[in-house]
Scaffold this active site. Sequence first.
Site, PDB file in Angstrom:
ATOM      1  N   ASP A   1       9.395  12.434  -0.268  1.00 23.00           N
ATOM      2  CA  ASP A   1       8.310  11.661  -1.159  1.00 23.00           C
ATOM      3  C   ASP A   1       6.912  12.136  -0.950  1.00 23.00           C
ATOM      4  O   ASP A   1       6.819  12.892  -0.060  1.00 23.00           O
ATOM      5  CB  ASP A   1       8.523   9.994  -0.952  1.00 23.00           C
TER       6      ASP A   1
ATOM      7  N   LYS B   1       7.427   9.841  -6.526  1.00 21.95           N
ATOM      8  CA  LYS B   1       7.124   9.287  -7.648  1.00 21.95           C
ATOM      9  C   LYS B   1       5.696   9.328  -7.720  1.00 21.95           C
ATOM     10  O   LYS B   1       5.107   9.150  -6.439  1.00 21.95           O
ATOM     11  CB  LYS B   1       7.739   7.696  -7.940  1.00 21.95           C
TER      12      LYS B   1
ATOM     13  N   GLY C   1       7.939   7.390   2.640  1.00 24.57           N
ATOM     14  CA  GLY C   1       6.684   7.095   3.231  1.00 24.57           C
ATOM     15  C   GLY C   1       7.068   5.750   3.991  1.00 24.57           C
ATOM     16  O   GLY C   1       7.867   4.893   3.625  1.00 24.57           O
ATOM     17  N   GLY C   2       6.400   5.435   5.073  1.00 27.32           N
ATOM     18  CA  GLY C   2       6.352   3.908   5.821  1.00 27.32           C
ATOM     19  C   GLY C   2       7.703   3.922   6.226  1.00 27.32           C
ATOM     20  O   GLY C   2       8.365   4.836   7.006  1.00 27.32           O
ATOM     21  N   ASP C   3       8.603   2.746   5.799  1.00 27.25           N
ATOM     22  CA  ASP C   3       9.738   2.300   6.410  1.00 27.25           C
ATOM     23  C   ASP C   3      10.714   2.529   5.195  1.00 27.25           C
ATOM     24  O   ASP C   3      10.434   2.191   3.925  1.00 27.25           O
ATOM     25  CB  ASP C   3       9.779   0.945   6.827  1.00 27.25           C
TER      26      ASP C   3
ATOM     27  N   THR D   1       5.852   0.785   8.880  1.00 21.07           N
ATOM     28  CA  THR D   1       5.542   0.605   7.494  1.00 21.07           C
ATOM     29  C   THR D   1       4.032   0.513   7.335  1.00 21.07           C
ATOM     30  O   THR D   1       3.022  -0.068   8.207  1.00 21.07           O
ATOM     31  CB  THR D   1       6.240  -0.781   7.005  1.00 21.07           C
ATOM     32  N   ALA D   2       3.424   0.605   6.235  1.00 20.73           N
ATOM     33  CA  ALA D   2       2.167   0.640   5.886  1.00 20.73           C
ATOM     34  C   ALA D   2       1.326  -1.034   6.029  1.00 20.73           C
ATOM     35  O   ALA D   2       0.429  -1.123   6.273  1.00 20.73           O
ATOM     36  CB  ALA D   2       1.665   1.220   4.375  1.00 20.73           C
TER      37      ALA D   2
ATOM     38  N   MET E   1       1.310  -1.845  -3.110  1.00 19.93           N
ATOM     39  CA  MET E   1       1.346  -1.413  -4.614  1.00 19.93           C
ATOM     40  C   MET E   1       0.112  -1.931  -5.326  1.00 19.93           C
ATOM     41  O   MET E   1      -0.259  -3.160  -4.704  1.00 19.93           O
ATOM     42  CB  MET E   1       2.632  -1.245  -5.217  1.00 19.93           C
TER      43      MET E   1
ATOM     44  N   GLY F   1      -4.766   4.112   4.422  1.00 19.69           N
ATOM     45  CA  GLY F   1      -4.784   3.814   5.698  1.00 19.69           C
ATOM     46  C   GLY F   1      -3.886   4.747   6.755  1.00 19.69           C
ATOM     47  O   GLY F   1      -2.913   5.495   6.376  1.00 19.69           O
TER      48      GLY F   1
HETATM   49  N1  SAH Z   1       8.124   2.392   2.322  1.00 18.13           N
HETATM   50  C1  SAH Z   1       6.663   2.379   2.263  1.00 18.13           C
HETATM   51  C2  SAH Z   1       6.032   1.533   1.010  1.00 18.13           C
HETATM   52  C3  SAH Z   1       6.253   2.181  -0.231  1.00 18.13           C
HETATM   53  S1  SAH Z   1       5.521   1.460  -1.772  1.00 18.13           S
HETATM   54  C4  SAH Z   1       6.080   1.779   3.653  1.00 18.13           C
HETATM   55  O1  SAH Z   1       7.103   1.052   4.270  1.00 18.13           O
HETATM   56  O2  SAH Z   1       5.128   1.663   3.851  1.00 18.13           O
HETATM   57  C5  SAH Z   1       4.114   2.506  -1.587  1.00 18.13           C
HETATM   58  C6  SAH Z   1       3.075   1.403  -1.248  1.00 18.13           C
HETATM   59  O3  SAH Z   1       2.863   1.360   0.154  1.00 18.13           O
HETATM   60  C7  SAH Z   1       1.518   2.013  -1.761  1.00 18.13           C
HETATM   61  O4  SAH Z   1       1.406   1.680  -3.255  1.00 18.13           O
HETATM   62  C8  SAH Z   1       0.582   1.124  -0.756  1.00 18.13           C
HETATM   63  O5  SAH Z   1       0.337  -0.071  -1.168  1.00 18.13           O
HETATM   64  C9  SAH Z   1       1.519   1.125   0.351  1.00 18.13           C
HETATM   65  N2  SAH Z   1       1.007   2.430   1.197  1.00 18.13           N
HETATM   66  C10 SAH Z   1       1.802   3.363   1.681  1.00 18.13           C
HETATM   67  N3  SAH Z   1       1.029   4.323   2.320  1.00 18.13           N
HETATM   68  C11 SAH Z   1      -0.065   3.731   2.665  1.00 18.13           C
HETATM   69  C12 SAH Z   1      -1.450   3.992   3.265  1.00 18.13           C
HETATM   70  N4  SAH Z   1      -1.533   5.264   4.170  1.00 18.13           N
HETATM   71  N5  SAH Z   1      -2.418   3.466   3.480  1.00 18.13           N
HETATM   72  C13 SAH Z   1      -2.327   2.150   2.442  1.00 18.13           C
HETATM   73  N6  SAH Z   1      -1.329   1.725   1.851  1.00 18.13           N
HETATM   74  C14 SAH Z   1      -0.197   2.375   1.917  1.00 18.13           C
END
Ligand code: SAH
Length: 496
Positions: free
Chosen positions: A37, A59, A91-93, A121-122, A172, A201
């Site tokens: 992603d 996306k 990204g994140g989880d 996760t973010a 988001m 972040g």
């Molecule tokens: N699976 C991801 C989230 C996906 S949705 C997780 O667990 O983090 C994508 C949203 O995550 C973004 O719109 C934003 O709100 C948040 N996000 C992802 N990376 C970020 C970052 N480095 N700093 C701030 N928000 C972040």
Amino acid sequence: MSTTGRVYLVGAGPGDPGLLTARALELIAHADVILYDRLIPDSALDGARADAELLFAGKQGGGGDSVPQQQTEALMLARALEGKSVVRLKGGDPFVFGRGGEEALTLRTAGIPFEVVSGVTAGVAALAYAGIPVTHRGLATAVAFVTGRTGDDSELDWQALAAFPGTLVFYMGVGRLAQIASSLIAAGRDPSEPAAVVEAGTLPTQRTVGATLQTIAERVQREGVGSPSITVVGAVAALAEQLAWATRKPLAGRTVAVTRARAQASGLARSLRELGARVVQAPVVRTQRLPGPALDPTAYDLICVTSPNAANELFERLAAAGRDARALAGARIASIGPGTTDALARHGIAADIVPERFVAEGLVQALADVAVTRALVARARGGRETLPDALRAGGADVDVLDLYETVVEPLSADALALALAADYVTFTSASTVRNFLAAAGEGADGGSLSAQTRVVSIGPVTSEALREHGLTVDVEASAHDIEGLLQALLADAATR
Ligand code: SAH
């Protein structure tokens, strides 16, 4: 018929490469196929196999490239059915607003084995890097992760969210912040409650905007906060004022370009990142081993080693002749500076002579009182003659051994553009100057450094090359090694 492969739904964390899990790195290193992603760390794919298939499946918020979810899932199934090991990197989880659950269901239906590798996760990490703990004794005993982007507003139960006894974290939809805030207030949430938005972040460009629920949307708009951003509503948001730590690093918010060879740049890049800088890797040189005859060092009473790479190559040359460090037992070893001394130490040699200034002139000075009959100077092809000349003038027989050469490494247009716009560009040798400027000259826009870019030089020889090319040297290290360069850059950043 091949056996079915396996799919790993892997979280890559919110951006800081240090937040990739050990399991994620291991799977990335072994994968046949990686479907990734947009919001994964820049360097996440560095450890992938050279022959791995790397496919963008992200996306994009507004416009831009976007791969439809169906297409991503079809690709994931197809590769798995070919027997490949597929990493689906998110990204994140993967199970937090990542559609990981949907993808897992698709795999389940198709009978393809899968594993889930949790990520950071973010909603937790971006806030933590801003100094906001999502729970805090006495302030928040619960936390809710909420999507800020729903197809239809009625999907969110604003009454329940307003009444929620704890921290609200909105993923988001930073663009819909005004509606979110007014819906919460209308449903009874206290307008004076602290709120904050954290942009990018855990990344070097991280930024936090703090306000109240009432004022946050307007402040965010005024400051031009963009994506990715996460919103927090709750008493804990106010702790950022005391606990913010990432943005207090001395090079936070600064971009530093590194032009030295990739193989030698990792130490400098790591230190810069640790100080909070965003590092642009723009290597314009690469070292290449030179062939040569077997080396018999026993005839020399002095061996001068003029770079870390020369130290490593000297031992390669010895090894090729079936020898090791013992072959150097009869000679004094002179090192040009700390990096070279460290490299020698890794081969079991403690340098006898290290100058105070880490340039050839410094070494000449340090050798002034040393009686030398036969000397070997281990160096790069095209090195300066200062040291051999001085030794000869002192009556020694001198052999110069060119162990490697520095060759041009082509620079990608992307790396060049980032480097030209950086806050600092670092030069660690005259060859990095020549090659960087040659690359810049060939750039599409006839590229030149932006007006506010500061030029950093490791020492007088590099500075001279910069001036010859018409550049102003803004920062020159007083100790001519990487540590000295870092100190000089830090001192400059502190005044600006
Ligand atoms: N699976 C991801 C989230 C996906 S949705 C997780 O667990 O983090 C994508 C949203 O995550 C973004 O719109 C934003 O709100 C948040 N996000 C992802 N990376 C970020 C970052 N480095 N700093 C701030 N928000 C972040």
